[in-house]
Design a protein around this motif. Structure first.
Motif, short mmCIF file in Angstrom:
data_model
loop_
_atom_site.label_atom_id
_atom_site.label_comp_id
_atom_site.label_asym_id
_atom_site.label_seq_id
_atom_site.Cartn_x
_atom_site.Cartn_y
_atom_site.Cartn_z
N ARG A 374 11.31 -10.93 -2.48
CA ARG A 374 9.89 -10.59 -2.54
C ARG A 374 9.71 -9.17 -3.05
O ARG A 374 10.53 -8.29 -2.80
CB ARG A 374 9.25 -10.76 -1.17
CG ARG A 374 9.26 -12.21 -0.66
CD ARG A 374 8.65 -12.31 0.71
NE ARG A 374 7.23 -11.91 0.70
CZ ARG A 374 6.50 -11.79 1.81
NH1 ARG A 374 7.06 -12.04 3.00
NH2 ARG A 374 5.24 -11.43 1.73
N PHE A 375 8.58 -8.97 -3.75
CA PHE A 375 8.34 -7.69 -4.41
C PHE A 375 8.36 -6.53 -3.43
O PHE A 375 9.01 -5.50 -3.69
CB PHE A 375 7.00 -7.73 -5.15
CG PHE A 375 6.57 -6.38 -5.65
CD1 PHE A 375 7.14 -5.85 -6.80
CD2 PHE A 375 5.61 -5.63 -4.98
CE1 PHE A 375 6.76 -4.60 -7.29
CE2 PHE A 375 5.22 -4.38 -5.44
CZ PHE A 375 5.79 -3.87 -6.59
N HIS A 376 7.65 -6.66 -2.29
CA HIS A 376 7.55 -5.49 -1.40
C HIS A 376 8.88 -5.16 -0.75
O HIS A 376 9.14 -3.99 -0.46
CB HIS A 376 6.45 -5.69 -0.35
CG HIS A 376 6.73 -6.75 0.67
ND1 HIS A 376 6.62 -8.09 0.41
CD2 HIS A 376 7.13 -6.65 1.97
CE1 HIS A 376 6.92 -8.78 1.50
NE2 HIS A 376 7.24 -7.94 2.46
N TRP A 377 9.76 -6.16 -0.57
CA TRP A 377 11.08 -5.83 -0.03
C TRP A 377 11.97 -5.20 -1.10
O TRP A 377 12.79 -4.32 -0.79
CB TRP A 377 11.75 -7.08 0.54
CG TRP A 377 11.12 -7.59 1.79
CD1 TRP A 377 10.74 -8.87 2.07
CD2 TRP A 377 10.79 -6.83 2.96
NE1 TRP A 377 10.18 -8.96 3.31
CE2 TRP A 377 10.20 -7.72 3.89
CE3 TRP A 377 10.92 -5.49 3.31
CZ2 TRP A 377 9.75 -7.32 5.15
CZ3 TRP A 377 10.46 -5.07 4.57
CH2 TRP A 377 9.89 -5.98 5.46
N ALA A 378 11.81 -5.62 -2.34
CA ALA A 378 12.54 -4.97 -3.43
C ALA A 378 12.12 -3.52 -3.56
O ALA A 378 12.96 -2.61 -3.69
CB ALA A 378 12.31 -5.71 -4.75
N LEU A 379 10.81 -3.27 -3.52
CA LEU A 379 10.30 -1.90 -3.60
C LEU A 379 10.77 -1.08 -2.40
O LEU A 379 11.15 0.09 -2.55
CB LEU A 379 8.77 -1.92 -3.65
CG LEU A 379 8.07 -0.55 -3.73
CD1 LEU A 379 8.48 0.19 -4.99
CD2 LEU A 379 6.56 -0.74 -3.67
N PHE A 380 10.80 -1.69 -1.23
CA PHE A 380 11.25 -1.01 -0.02
C PHE A 380 12.69 -0.56 -0.16
O PHE A 380 13.03 0.60 0.13
CB PHE A 380 11.10 -1.96 1.18
CG PHE A 380 11.36 -1.32 2.52
CD1 PHE A 380 10.33 -0.77 3.25
CD2 PHE A 380 12.63 -1.29 3.06
CE1 PHE A 380 10.56 -0.18 4.48
CE2 PHE A 380 12.88 -0.70 4.29
CZ PHE A 380 11.83 -0.16 5.01
N GLU A 381 13.58 -1.45 -0.61
CA GLU A 381 14.99 -1.11 -0.75
C GLU A 381 15.20 -0.06 -1.82
O GLU A 381 16.02 0.86 -1.66
CB GLU A 381 15.79 -2.38 -1.10
CG GLU A 381 15.77 -3.47 -0.04
CD GLU A 381 16.52 -3.08 1.22
OE1 GLU A 381 17.56 -2.40 1.11
OE2 GLU A 381 16.07 -3.47 2.31
N VAL A 382 14.47 -0.17 -2.93
CA VAL A 382 14.63 0.77 -4.04
C VAL A 382 14.18 2.17 -3.62
O VAL A 382 14.90 3.16 -3.86
CB VAL A 382 13.83 0.29 -5.26
CG1 VAL A 382 13.67 1.41 -6.29
CG2 VAL A 382 14.53 -0.89 -5.91
N VAL A 383 13.01 2.28 -3.01
CA VAL A 383 12.52 3.59 -2.58
C VAL A 383 13.42 4.16 -1.49
O VAL A 383 13.70 5.37 -1.46
CB VAL A 383 11.06 3.50 -2.09
CG1 VAL A 383 10.60 4.83 -1.49
CG2 VAL A 383 10.14 3.10 -3.22
#
Length: 444
Positions: A374-383
């Motif tokens: 999911r997008f928000h988990w990808a963004l969470f891991e990246v940040v």
């Protein structure tokens, strides 16, 4: 002059690459793994990068994956990375001051509590003493609590205390407790020292040195200290209030807890996005609003020349003052009766936009390599990787090899990128003897 001194912006990343290479090689030894055989290269590389870059992200399923020797290697790598980044970033800032014109150099030295390259040895010793004292205090409290309240054997309690003290002050976040601090969500004697250690490590040597001398005289604080202290308190309050308000009735997180435990959990979860990496509540069970706020807090990070990552508190709040001055139509950006140079404002904007670009590109890559994420988990891991925060929704270990390599690159770039970019920009300042005619395009 030695090449390392002539080209410090090149020497620093090479030094960290060397430390990561050595840590990777040692973690691949059979003695570093608790089970049979040796750790795969990618697992060892990811863990070594996470430790040296003081991130805390982990691709192994349990803390028991590594042996005691492996945990010692992780501890040493974390200490080297944390101390190295605090001292090197501070020395780079001082080196930049030596390249400035005399007037600006004197101003910067005054704003840096009189620090100079002439007393490098004193700076390194003072920094090492601060780290030693803080980590010792945290370790003693944790050791006593684990021994007295949880019946840990004295040797094991001491080792666990030292390990987590090093991780806390260096803002790394590796834990050898199962599921980080979730088993101690209501224990003030475990969670509070670790959280205070994270906050202390996120301040930075220059601010700590100045506070030691002038903590009773806020009116005399430099702009750096004003922004760091004021900004840090603001972000801590925002994180605490947001966690408490949003998660108060969440039956999967704060809902079943009593009021004192909710307060403690909110304080821990609100402080850890500063780059701490520990968690006392599972992030994967939190509301989307909480995740969004956590991503924002991770992106900002902690203070300059600290073990924390992100674009830094000073960058974020300096931009806030720039926006406020523009809204009011002020000709200058003024903080504490000090005018902020235009070059510094442009540097802050550059760092922030580079950070946004890296986060966007990293998220796109992770989504490309990991189908179904999911997008928000990808963004969470990246940040989390870029800001070296070390927080995870639990998907890090399930990422494919390409996804893990993406996070490795982000951890390395995030740890050194903002510091080196700021130093390179300052050292590459050019002075033209002419200026072109002015023209204003339509903005907005």
């Amino acid at each position: 002059m030695a090449p390392a001194l002539r080209y410090p912006v090149r020497a620093v990343p090479l030094a960290f690459l060397g430390a990561i290479a050595v840590a990777t090689a040692v973690l691949m030894l059979p003695a570093s793994r608790a089970g049979e055989g040796h750790a795969p290269f990618l697992t060892a590389l990811f863990t070594a990068t996470s430790a040296v870059c003081v991130t805390g992200l982990n691709v192994t399923d349990t803390p028991e994956y590594w042996s005691t020797f492996g945990h010692v290697v992780i501890t040493v790598a974390t200490q080297i990375g944390g101390y190295g980044i605090m001292t090197l970033s501070m020395l780079l800032a001082l080196l930049v001051s030596q390249r400035l014109r005399l007037r600006n150099r004197l101003l910067l030295q005054a704003e840096s509590s009189g620090l100079s390259l002439g007393n490098v040895r004193l700076l390194l010793i003072r920094g090492a003493l601060i780290i030693l004292v803080c980590e010792t205090l945290i370790a003693l409290v944790l050791t006593g609590r684990l021994w007295g309240a949880y019946d840990y054997p004295p040797g094991r309690a001491l080792w666990y205390g030292v390990f987590h003290a090093v991780q806390a002050f260096n803002n790394c976040g590796f834990a050898i407790f199962d599921n980080s601090l979730t088993g101690f969500v209501g224990d003030w004697w475990i969670c509070l020292p670790i959280t205070l250690g994270v906050i202390g490590g996120s301040i930075g040597f220059p601010v700590i040195f100045e506070l030691q001398r002038q903590w009773r005289q806020p009116s005399r604080w430099s702009v750096q200290t004003r922004l760091t202290v004021g900004g840090s308190i603001t972000l801590l309050v925002v994180g605490f209030v947001a966690m408490l308000a949003i998660e108060w009735t969440n039956v999967r997180t704060f809902g079943p807890l009593n009021v004192p435990t909710k307060v403690l959990a909110a304080f821990v979860q609100g402080a850890m996005p500063r780059s701490g990496g520990f968690n006392s509540v599972d992030y994967s069970l939190m509301h989307d609003e909480t995740i969004a706020i956590t991503i924002g807090l991770m992106f900002v990070g902690g203070g300059s020349a600290s073990t924390a990552g992100g674009i830094k508190v000073t960058t974020f709040f300096l931009l806030a003052f720039v926006i406020w001055a523009e809204i009011r139509g002020e000709p200058d950006v003024v903080i504490g009766r000090r005018r902020i140079p235009t070059a510094t404002q442009r540097q802050a904007i550059t760092i922030a936009l580079i950070g946004v670009a890296i986060a966007v590109m990293g998220t796109l890559l992770l989504l490309t390599f990991t189908r179904g994420l999911r997008f928000h988990w990808a963004l969470f891991e990246v940040v989390s990787a870029f800001a070296t925060a070390g927080l995870s929704s639990g998907v890090t270990g399930d990422l494919p090899a390409a996804g893990q390599v993406t996070l490795i690159v982000l951890m390395y770039v995030g740890r050194l990128g903002t510091i080196l970019a700021a130093s390179a920009i300052a050292l590459n300042t050019r002075h033209r003897l002419y200026r072109y005619p002015e023209e204003r395009p339509i903005v907005g």
